[in-house]
Design a protein around this motif. Sequence first.
Motif, mmCIF file in Angstrom:
data_model
loop_
_atom_site.group_PDB
_atom_site.id
_atom_site.type_symbol
_atom_site.label_atom_id
_atom_site.label_comp_id
_atom_site.label_asym_id
_atom_site.label_seq_id
_atom_site.Cartn_x
_atom_site.Cartn_y
_atom_site.Cartn_z
ATOM 1 N N GLU A 13 0.936 -1.221 -0.007
ATOM 2 C CA GLU A 13 -0.208 -0.182 0.105
ATOM 3 C C GLU A 13 0.803 1.318 -0.031
ATOM 4 N N THR A 14 1.945 1.156 0.498
ATOM 5 C CA THR A 14 3.104 2.212 0.444
ATOM 6 C C THR A 14 4.311 1.731 -0.075
ATOM 7 N N SER A 15 5.294 2.363 0.008
ATOM 8 C CA SER A 15 6.715 1.932 -0.630
ATOM 9 C C SER A 15 7.281 1.291 0.547
ATOM 10 N N PRO A 16 8.204 0.348 0.434
ATOM 11 C CA PRO A 16 8.995 -0.164 1.578
ATOM 12 C C PRO A 16 9.492 0.724 2.281
ATOM 13 N N VAL A 17 10.269 2.224 2.046
ATOM 14 C CA VAL A 17 10.714 3.046 2.656
ATOM 15 C C VAL A 17 9.666 3.867 3.540
ATOM 16 N N GLU A 18 8.532 4.073 3.028
ATOM 17 C CA GLU A 18 7.589 4.602 3.721
ATOM 18 C C GLU A 18 6.950 4.010 5.010
ATOM 19 N N PHE A 19 6.816 2.637 4.390
ATOM 20 C CA PHE A 19 6.401 1.684 5.487
ATOM 21 C C PHE A 19 7.217 1.670 6.707
ATOM 22 N N MET A 20 8.686 1.604 6.345
ATOM 23 C CA MET A 20 9.536 1.520 7.532
ATOM 24 C C MET A 20 9.487 2.760 8.348
ATOM 25 N N SER A 53 4.990 -13.121 -2.702
ATOM 26 C CA SER A 53 6.446 -13.707 -2.755
ATOM 27 C C SER A 53 7.436 -12.606 -3.176
ATOM 28 N N ARG A 54 7.115 -12.326 -4.667
ATOM 29 C CA ARG A 54 7.879 -11.331 -5.151
ATOM 30 C C ARG A 54 7.852 -9.901 -4.715
ATOM 31 N N ARG A 55 6.679 -9.695 -4.159
ATOM 32 C CA ARG A 55 6.472 -8.305 -3.402
ATOM 33 C C ARG A 55 7.437 -8.390 -2.250
ATOM 34 N N ALA A 56 7.406 -9.434 -1.390
ATOM 35 C CA ALA A 56 8.255 -9.768 -0.086
ATOM 36 C C ALA A 56 9.698 -9.538 -0.849
ATOM 37 N N MET A 57 10.119 -10.258 -1.901
ATOM 38 C CA MET A 57 11.385 -9.952 -2.236
ATOM 39 C C MET A 57 12.009 -8.534 -2.615
ATOM 40 N N GLU A 58 10.955 -7.811 -3.246
ATOM 41 C CA GLU A 58 11.328 -6.361 -3.440
ATOM 42 C C GLU A 58 11.535 -5.568 -2.197
ATOM 43 N N PHE A 59 10.738 -5.930 -1.167
ATOM 44 C CA PHE A 59 10.700 -5.261 0.080
ATOM 45 C C PHE A 59 12.170 -5.661 0.616
ATOM 46 N N ALA A 60 12.673 -6.687 0.854
ATOM 47 C CA ALA A 60 13.744 -7.280 1.331
ATOM 48 C C ALA A 60 15.112 -6.623 0.462
ATOM 49 N N GLN A 61 14.711 -6.380 -0.891
ATOM 50 C CA GLN A 61 15.936 -5.730 -1.753
ATOM 51 C C GLN A 61 16.103 -4.245 -1.200
ATOM 52 N N VAL A 62 15.044 -3.450 -0.641
ATOM 53 C CA VAL A 62 15.360 -2.015 -0.472
ATOM 54 C C VAL A 62 15.412 -1.858 1.041
ATOM 55 N N ILE A 63 15.078 -2.660 1.970
ATOM 56 C CA ILE A 63 15.383 -2.599 3.444
ATOM 57 C C ILE A 63 16.506 -3.213 3.821
ATOM 58 N N PRO A 64 17.560 -2.791 4.473
ATOM 59 C CA PRO A 64 18.638 -3.438 4.855
ATOM 60 C C PRO A 64 18.580 -4.463 5.817
ATOM 61 N N ASP A 65 17.583 -4.306 6.790
ATOM 62 C CA ASP A 65 17.263 -5.337 7.878
ATOM 63 C C ASP A 65 16.244 -6.407 7.556
ATOM 64 N N ALA A 66 15.919 -6.556 6.169
ATOM 65 C CA ALA A 66 14.767 -7.302 5.907
ATOM 66 C C ALA A 66 15.157 -8.412 5.002
ATOM 67 N N TRP A 67 14.407 -9.497 5.272
ATOM 68 C CA TRP A 67 14.565 -10.869 4.486
ATOM 69 C C TRP A 67 13.280 -11.185 4.026
ATOM 70 N N PHE A 68 13.172 -12.276 3.268
ATOM 71 C CA PHE A 68 11.836 -12.664 2.763
ATOM 72 C C PHE A 68 11.703 -14.207 2.597
ATOM 73 N N ALA A 69 10.497 -14.670 2.642
ATOM 74 C CA ALA A 69 10.306 -16.089 2.269
ATOM 75 C C ALA A 69 9.211 -16.035 1.128
ATOM 76 N N ALA A 70 9.484 -17.342 0.632
ATOM 77 C CA ALA A 70 8.413 -17.459 -0.594
ATOM 78 C C ALA A 70 7.912 -18.762 -0.732
ATOM 79 N N GLY A 71 6.432 -18.704 -0.907
ATOM 80 C CA GLY A 71 5.794 -19.875 -0.682
ATOM 81 C C GLY A 71 4.362 -19.604 -1.035
ATOM 82 N N VAL A 72 3.375 -20.579 -0.717
ATOM 83 C CA VAL A 72 1.959 -20.641 -1.088
ATOM 84 C C VAL A 72 1.240 -21.148 -0.007
ATOM 85 N N HIS A 73 0.485 -20.175 0.564
ATOM 86 C CA HIS A 73 -0.548 -20.424 1.810
ATOM 87 C C HIS A 73 -1.475 -21.385 1.279
ATOM 88 N N PRO A 74 -1.937 -22.264 2.210
ATOM 89 C CA PRO A 74 -3.157 -23.174 2.076
ATOM 90 C C PRO A 74 -4.396 -22.517 1.395
#
Length: 279
Positions: A13-20, A53-74
């Motif tokens: 809903e916001t950019s990763p930087v604004e979110f943080m 998962s792609r959105r989580a990856m993109e967040f982690a690419q921008v925020i230095p102390d962030a990581w991500f996980a990729a998967g499919v919820h039930p």
Amino acid sequence: MELFDTHFHFYGETSPVEFMNNVRASLAVPPQCEPGTVDRLELLACGADYLESRRAMEFAQVIPDAWFAAGVHPHQAGDHLESPADFSEFRAHPRLAAVGELGLDYFYDHSERTLQRRVLEVFLGLALEWNRPAIIHLRDRDGSDDAYRDAAALLTPFAAAGGRFVIHCFAGTPAWAERFLELGACCGVTGMVTFRRADNIREVLRVIPDDRLLIETDSPYLAPVPHRGEQNHPGYLILIAARIAAERGVPVDRIAALTTANARRFFRIPEPVPAEELS
């Protein structure tokens, strides 16, 4: 103090930087600032399908102390099997910390149970192949433990093959917690630990050893008291740590230190470089 939110969702809903920026601003005001000052907040953004998962990856690419996980919820298991996405692009990403969010949800049954089990089995295979831990979601109908039993049937051989996993937002019984702990699992505790009627969560907390305890917001869901009913975010993680500290009768900075160390060890995330070494 350092904290590690091991499970949150970023919907863009916001950019990763604004979110943080919003998260950090929240940490500076009561009641978040009352337990102590959070000097570093690390985060793991979790995917529930390919796009998230792609959105989580993109967040982690921008925020230095962030990581991500990729998967499919039930909930998305049926959609994934109907139109499978190729998750292999995430495998070599340096910020990929886990495979998930995966699991079984027999409470809502948005996907047929056979499809949920099939997707869980496939992604557990990826976790082994990629040498990453799995993040597991489990939820069942009141009075039933079918989801826990079916998950145990898949997680037992997974663990025997060297797989590591966390039951995130654990809301089962102490007996099931002990069953998964015997397989080497970690357990994630959310803001539910602060809910007035959530005695079951506090009972489970008593059986989780210090070295298997992880904390998470699962934001934007499950905001802790006094923010219950509001949109949750990682800035509220300190309130979860403070309640766990009160339940265990230890200082909040002890809970912060041990859960952060647990998260880094479990997800194999290197210790951050001290600021003075960067200058």
